[in-house]
Design a protein around this motif. Sequence first.
Motif, PDB file in Angstrom:
ATOM      1  N   LEU A 162       1.651   4.275   8.399  1.00 46.28           N
ATOM      2  CA  LEU A 162       2.939   4.471   7.737  1.00 46.28           C
ATOM      3  C   LEU A 162       3.096   3.535   6.549  1.00 46.28           C
ATOM      4  N   SER A 163       2.731   2.276   6.705  1.00 52.11           N
ATOM      5  CA  SER A 163       2.858   1.342   5.583  1.00 52.11           C
ATOM      6  C   SER A 163       1.909   1.717   4.448  1.00 52.11           C
ATOM      7  N   ALA A 164       0.720   2.217   4.764  1.00 50.83           N
ATOM      8  CA  ALA A 164      -0.210   2.646   3.721  1.00 50.83           C
ATOM      9  C   ALA A 164       0.382   3.795   2.910  1.00 50.83           C
ATOM     10  N   ALA A 165       1.015   4.751   3.592  1.00 48.61           N
ATOM     11  CA  ALA A 165       1.620   5.871   2.875  1.00 48.61           C
ATOM     12  C   ALA A 165       2.721   5.388   1.937  1.00 48.61           C
ATOM     13  N   ALA A 166       3.529   4.428   2.401  1.00 52.42           N
ATOM     14  CA  ALA A 166       4.608   3.897   1.558  1.00 52.42           C
ATOM     15  C   ALA A 166       4.045   3.133   0.365  1.00 52.42           C
ATOM     16  N   LEU A 167       3.038   2.312   0.590  1.00 57.25           N
ATOM     17  CA  LEU A 167       2.451   1.528  -0.502  1.00 57.25           C
ATOM     18  C   LEU A 167       1.735   2.432  -1.507  1.00 57.25           C
ATOM     19  N   ALA A 168       1.091   3.485  -1.017  1.00 60.79           N
ATOM     20  CA  ALA A 168       0.437   4.420  -1.932  1.00 60.79           C
ATOM     21  C   ALA A 168       1.457   5.148  -2.798  1.00 60.79           C
TER      22      ALA A 168
END
Length: 357
Positions: free
Chosen positions: A244-250
Amino acid sequence: MSQPAPAAAPAPEEITAPLTGYPQHGLVRELAAARARAVDTAGTSPFETLRELGAAGLLDLGLEGSLLTQAAVVHDLALECTATAFSLWAHRVALEYLHATGTPIPQAMRTGELPGCSAMAPAFKHAAGIGEIPVTLGRRDGAHVLEGTVPWASNLYPDAVVVLPAVREDGRHVIVRTRTSAPGVRVRPLEGLMALDATASGVLVLEGVPVDPAADVLTEDVPAFLAAVRGPFLLLQSAFCLGLSAAALAAAAAALQGVAEVFRDELDDAVAEHRRLRADLVRMAGRPRAQAPRDLLGLRLDAALLTGRATRLEGKVVGGRGYAMTSPTARRAREAAFLPVQSPTEGHLRWELRRLG
């Protein structure tokens, strides 16, 4: 004198790269993405996707040895739909409980046709000294029965397999198995949630639920059981936090232009933290059952904290279009808001880490 051009933002595809390579990586993301909107509005169940993944053999990975590929599946689902990743976590740890106690796993659970439910939060809370086990295993008219209420569990679908702790009449603790279809089981659905409304979450009420001690009491050695399952339990949670954090940062990296450039340092710091935690997860998932509790708890806490930070950053960078309730930005923010209250809660994690020194 001209100013040097700002360094390029981290590439979104670098941030969202799989934890490890596996052939079905594209399929996992494609299926989750296609149903993300419908799952978010509770228009369909996450198990529509999980059954397809089960047919591909992706729900029962890592019961022995490395958990990395299973963590990668959970991570990739969370890139597109955290509710589906969360449902896989709850299902997969139910398989872990059966395997850890030497209990045969039904093939229908391996394929996702038969959902698994983890109602284990009271056991972990009791072990930490911050809660009691609210279910008893006693006798009524010569039969062994369960009585009590579990205030929150997920995957409470009809006929789901539920694994939970209970207290015998003599005070000893046990781990037991039942079904949501068993006589005396009632589910009070929890609805109107900020997110994850499609995960069949609810209050589990047990009133005289019959138990066959020979088949359904999985173990009487609860401390050893918790030690055996703690690693997979926490590492797969950490995997969906980091997905989830990767999707937000991307999403933030893709939108970083113009005025939003003022958030570049914040993004760079968050991406660096994500890389650190991702590396820790990959390393620990290689030997999931050999990790120290402090390391597992610390990773889970840091992964959840980063997810809140990442979704807030995404909201600032993306701007007003992310404020629409149906936008992926808003969905991720709502999903991240669940993490501080998911068991183990942020308070529980901090309590245990303080106790461990």
